[in-house]
Design a protein around this motif. Sequence first.
Motif, PDB file in Angstrom:
ATOM      1  N   ASP A 157     -13.101-102.681  47.296  1.00 15.42           N
ATOM      2  CA  ASP A 157     -12.595-103.113  46.020  1.00 15.42           C
ATOM      3  C   ASP A 157     -11.054-103.000  45.419  1.00 15.42           C
ATOM      4  N   GLY A 158     -10.222-102.563  46.417  1.00 10.78           N
ATOM      5  CA  GLY A 158      -8.796-102.359  46.089  1.00 10.78           C
ATOM      6  C   GLY A 158      -8.630-101.077  45.808  1.00 10.78           C
ATOM      7  N   ARG A 159      -9.360-100.339  45.632  1.00 11.82           N
ATOM      8  CA  ARG A 159      -9.146 -98.794  45.561  1.00 11.82           C
ATOM      9  C   ARG A 159      -8.481 -97.943  46.820  1.00 11.82           C
ATOM     10  N   TYR A 160      -8.231 -96.753  46.546  1.00 15.64           N
ATOM     11  CA  TYR A 160      -7.769 -96.058  47.742  1.00 15.64           C
ATOM     12  C   TYR A 160      -8.492 -94.441  47.958  1.00 15.64           C
ATOM     13  N   LEU A 161      -8.632 -94.034  49.244  1.00 15.41           N
ATOM     14  CA  LEU A 161      -9.084 -92.747  49.472  1.00 15.41           C
ATOM     15  C   LEU A 161      -7.915 -92.018  50.104  1.00 15.41           C
ATOM     16  N   SER A 162      -7.807 -90.645  49.567  1.00 11.69           N
ATOM     17  CA  SER A 162      -6.677 -90.114  50.254  1.00 11.69           C
ATOM     18  C   SER A 162      -7.438 -88.865  51.056  1.00 11.69           C
ATOM     19  N   LEU A 163      -7.356 -89.262  52.405  1.00 13.39           N
ATOM     20  CA  LEU A 163      -7.773 -87.996  53.457  1.00 13.39           C
ATOM     21  C   LEU A 163      -6.354 -86.932  53.652  1.00 13.39           C
ATOM     22  N   VAL A 164      -6.658 -85.507  53.712  1.00 11.14           N
ATOM     23  CA  VAL A 164      -5.847 -84.738  54.144  1.00 11.14           C
ATOM     24  C   VAL A 164      -6.628 -83.479  54.740  1.00 11.14           C
ATOM     25  N   MET A 165      -6.855 -84.020  56.165  1.00  7.01           N
ATOM     26  CA  MET A 165      -7.502 -83.143  57.130  1.00  7.01           C
ATOM     27  C   MET A 165      -6.342 -82.723  58.086  1.00  7.01           C
ATOM     28  N   LEU A 166      -5.889 -81.500  57.932  1.00  7.27           N
ATOM     29  CA  LEU A 166      -4.723 -81.093  58.543  1.00  7.27           C
ATOM     30  C   LEU A 166      -4.833 -80.685  60.049  1.00  7.27           C
ATOM     31  N   GLN A 167      -6.244 -80.605  60.560  1.00  9.24           N
ATOM     32  CA  GLN A 167      -6.846 -80.434  61.700  1.00  9.24           C
ATOM     33  C   GLN A 167      -7.666 -81.435  62.410  1.00  9.24           C
ATOM     34  N   PRO A 168      -6.815 -82.649  62.975  1.00  6.54           N
ATOM     35  CA  PRO A 168      -7.607 -83.596  63.017  1.00  6.54           C
ATOM     36  C   PRO A 168      -8.803 -83.571  64.309  1.00  6.54           C
ATOM     37  N   GLY A 169      -8.574 -82.562  65.132  1.00 11.73           N
ATOM     38  CA  GLY A 169      -9.705 -82.377  66.194  1.00 11.73           C
ATOM     39  C   GLY A 169     -10.738 -81.485  65.576  1.00 11.73           C
ATOM     40  N   LYS A 170     -10.470 -80.884  64.494  1.00  9.55           N
ATOM     41  CA  LYS A 170     -11.759 -80.157  63.899  1.00  9.55           C
ATOM     42  C   LYS A 170     -12.734 -81.245  62.965  1.00  9.55           C
ATOM     43  N   PHE A 171     -12.250 -82.221  62.489  1.00  9.32           N
ATOM     44  CA  PHE A 171     -12.855 -83.167  61.538  1.00  9.32           C
ATOM     45  C   PHE A 171     -13.170 -84.547  62.102  1.00  9.32           C
ATOM     46  N   TRP A 172     -12.525 -84.744  63.372  1.00  5.98           N
ATOM     47  CA  TRP A 172     -12.758 -86.062  63.564  1.00  5.98           C
ATOM     48  C   TRP A 172     -14.249 -86.524  63.997  1.00  5.98           C
ATOM     49  N   ALA A 173     -14.998 -85.678  64.618  1.00  6.96           N
ATOM     50  CA  ALA A 173     -16.399 -85.977  65.089  1.00  6.96           C
ATOM     51  C   ALA A 173     -17.037 -86.195  63.463  1.00  6.96           C
ATOM     52  N   ASP A 174     -16.881 -85.447  62.636  1.00  4.23           N
ATOM     53  CA  ASP A 174     -17.604 -85.486  61.242  1.00  4.23           C
ATOM     54  C   ASP A 174     -17.322 -86.737  60.728  1.00  4.23           C
ATOM     55  N   VAL A 175     -15.870 -87.223  60.700  1.00  2.00           N
ATOM     56  CA  VAL A 175     -15.285 -88.411  60.055  1.00  2.00           C
ATOM     57  C   VAL A 175     -16.163 -89.701  60.756  1.00  2.00           C
ATOM     58  N   CYS A 176     -16.350 -89.626  62.047  1.00  2.00           N
ATOM     59  CA  CYS A 176     -16.983 -90.612  62.679  1.00  2.00           C
ATOM     60  C   CYS A 176     -18.335 -90.886  62.440  1.00  2.00           C
ATOM     61  N   ARG A 177     -19.295 -89.803  62.410  1.00  2.00           N
ATOM     62  CA  ARG A 177     -20.354 -89.889  61.763  1.00  2.00           C
ATOM     63  C   ARG A 177     -20.418 -90.611  60.275  1.00  2.00           C
ATOM     64  N   HIS A 178     -19.707 -90.246  59.332  1.00  2.00           N
ATOM     65  CA  HIS A 178     -19.739 -90.513  58.257  1.00  2.00           C
ATOM     66  C   HIS A 178     -19.365 -91.953  58.030  1.00  2.00           C
ATOM     67  N   ILE A 179     -18.809 -92.672  58.941  1.00  2.00           N
ATOM     68  CA  ILE A 179     -18.315 -93.934  58.918  1.00  2.00           C
ATOM     69  C   ILE A 179     -19.314 -94.796  59.576  1.00  2.00           C
ATOM     70  N   ASP A 180     -20.297 -94.086  60.338  1.00  2.00           N
ATOM     71  CA  ASP A 180     -20.913 -94.915  61.067  1.00  2.00           C
ATOM     72  C   ASP A 180     -20.660 -95.448  62.396  1.00  2.00           C
ATOM     73  N   ARG A 181     -19.579 -94.556  63.048  1.00  3.32           N
ATOM     74  CA  ARG A 181     -19.074 -94.941  64.226  1.00  3.32           C
ATOM     75  C   ARG A 181     -18.912 -93.815  65.323  1.00  3.32           C
TER      76      ARG A 181
END
Length: 403
Positions: free
Chosen positions: A253-277
């Motif tokens: 809808d033309g809005r934006y999300l701001s992600l600020v996860m400074l440890q990508p290795g720590k959060f990558w798997a969780d993000v993948c699950r939340h985006i259904d990938r």
Amino acid sequence: MTSGPLEGIRVLEVAMYGFVPSAGGVLADWGADVVKVEHAVNGDPQRGLRQTGTMRVEGDPNPNFEHANRGKRSIGLDMSTPEGREVLYELAKRSDVFLTSFLPGHRRKFGIDVDDVRAANPKIIYARGSALGPRGAEAERGGYDMTAFWSRAGTAASITPPDVEGLINPPSPAYGDTISGTNLAGGIAAALVKLGRTGEPSVVDVSLLGSGVWSLGHGVALSAHLGQPLAASATGTHGSPVNPLVGLYRTADGRYLSLVMLQPGKFWADVCRHIDRPELIDDPRFATGELVAANTAEAVEILREVIATRTLAEWSERFATLAGPWAPVQDSLQALDDGQIRANDYVVQAGGLRLAASPVQFDVRSPASGPAPGFAAQTEEVLLELGLDWERIIELKTAGAIT
């Protein structure tokens, strides 16, 4: 209702516009009795400020004035007359803090410099807000937050992308004023502690320039260490060249999300699950934090494509359980309806308006803000408290010393 921590403290404010009055507004929120001295005829020019950018205010209350002047009392006084100055000194005698934005030349002209006020009250804390600081070749010059805080201290150049002509303006009127005013209120509070502990009154100085440098402090430290200026990336550049989980992502809808996860290795798997990938968790390109960083460009493209398939509301519901820090990008109107802002009373009701609460809370309560005063509305009330009778008050009115 719990009293504020500055209950019983009396502040005499001789100031105009946004910066120093916002310090008085914070002190009033903290419980101080703040008496605002305004020109006997014209008042604080901020009262007449109606147009800010594309936004215009008609009638009263005026948010441009209310924001910085909440909870005060106003007296109309002509300090250029001997009678007016006499009243000012009487007010100073019963005050704990003298707060001013007047330039050095005007302080001397009106007899309100440090020595003048201390002659009336040797124990008073004298607090000054300036554009460029109390020392140096330009100490006598004035300025506004756009000049001293935003432009000169480095923020404007640091956030303006190279493909943007000119500079990006402050996001809000009195932006640097409000930040600097909070700094000044904090300095006054520290001086009150010192006064109570040692009996020695302080001269407190805060400038727009110094507050601008402090607000940019992390970048200033990097520039000093590396010998290079902070530079904004070109418009549309991802937030980090080595982290796909730091940056903005556009929703359906033309809005934006701001992600600020400074440890990508720590959060990558969780993000993948939340985006259904979930298959991306074991993708050899992203198997470790180092590989995620090395393949940032590819990860960004994947995330952009996926996040563009749902609206901000859908992602907000889905990301409610996301472990890493993220936020919806909101404008000032949208922020008013933010549940977390409402839950913490970061916007309060004052004088028929909703205003941003001053940011410090005591005992898990938001400050109870009152309305800004009408021009000179408490003149007689304050003078009666000084012990003047009505005959003397009428004499002062006739002489033009008070409103």
